[in-house]
Each structure stands twice: as structure tokens, then as C-alpha cells.
Scaffold this motif. Structure first.
Motif: not given
Length: 163
Positions: A45-46, A48-52, A54-55, A58
Motif C-alpha cells: 500500500e505504501k 502504491a501511494r508513493a507512485t501516486g 491508490a492501493p 494498483h
């Protein structure tokens, strides 16, 4: 495309007679396995969020790339209702990450495809996940073996927080 396997339902498992009594170690192993799975999901989840992303987005991109070519197949892969999967696809399409295409064999059916931007994002995320899974393999191997051996004892696997 392979048919999507349905997970076992807990009530189906409850009908099977137990082979031998459960021990405290059985519960500890299952608890540790679930803990490690949750830690990996938090990592995912983290990332996915780092690439913009939402989990859930992804997960949807990965499912589509993995063969879920329709909204119905995507819903099954994500474990959600088809109308919820359609909403996910709508958001991904609005973000120019997913395209809808008519099925060439059945014009009533709409196929899902990733855009080049989605392909790049998914490749970056998959490489990060693959690296993390390789790191975790050493931790999970003894635990999975012990769970599979029904009552075996795993080698002591240290509890580590995922980065």
C-alpha cells in the motif's frame, strides 16, 4: 484466460474432521503468517501511494495485466461487486491508465487494457514488490513449510518490520 479460482470458504473447511488436535504452536504459526502477510500488504500500500496510485488501483492494474480482461473478471480478482469494479475502471480510465476496447469475438463484451503510462507505473511497482518478496522469502519459507507439514516446527524466523 484461465478460470479464476474461488478461495475456500471457512464454513467448507469447518465440516472436515480434524486430523489431530490443534496446539498452541499451530495458533502461533498461523498468527505469525497472518502478521507477515499484513506487513507485506502495508508495504504494498505504501509503495502504491508513493507512485501516486491508490492501493486498490494498483491491485486493479496488476489484475488486468495478469489476465482479468473484463470488469467481471476484475471484480472477481479484487473480491468486490461488479458495479464497484466498474467504478474503479471509470477512475482508472479518467486517469488515462486503462482503456476499454470491444472484444473482437463478442462485440457485447468490453475488454480492459492498460495504457502505456499504466504499464510503466506497474512495472516500477512490480520491480519493487519483487525485490521485497525476495527478501521475505527467507523469512516465509520456514513458516510456510511448518504450516504445510501440519504440526511441524519452523526454524526460528525473526520478526522484522517491513521498510
Amino acid at each position: 484466460i484461465r478460470p479464476i479460482a474461488r478461495p475456500h470458504r471457512p464454513r467448507d473447511m469447518a465440516r472436515k474432521p480434524r486430523q489431530k488436535p490443534l496446539t498452541a504452536r499451530d495458533y502461533q504459526m498461523l498468527a505469525e503468517f497472518r502478521y507477515q502477510l499484513r506487513q507485506f500488504l502495508l508495504f504494498s500500500e505504501k509503495a502504491a501511494r508513493a507512485t501516486g496510485l491508490a492501493p486498490r488501483h494498483h491491485q486493479a492494474l496488476l489484475a488486468i495485466k495478469g489476465g482479468a480482461g473484463t470488469v467481471g473478471e476484475l471484480a472477481a480478482r479484487l473480491g468486490i461487486q461488479p458495479n464497484s469494479a466498474a467504478s474503479v475502471v471509470n477512475r482508472l480510465a479518467a486517469a488515462m491508465l486503462v482503456r476499454r476496447k470491444p472484444d473482437l469475438q463478442d462485440r457485447r463484451r468490453i475488454r480492459l487494457a492498460l495504457s502505456p503510462a499504466a504499464e510503466r507505473r506497474l512495472e516500477d511497482l512490480t520491480l519493487v514488490h519483487r525485490t521485497e518478496l525476495k527478501r521475505l522469502a527467507a523469512l516465509w519459507e520456514p513458516l510456510l513449510k511448518a504450516l504445510a507439514d501440519s504440526g511441524g516446527r519452523p526454524a526460528a524466523a525473526p520478526r522484522r518490520r517491513l521498510r
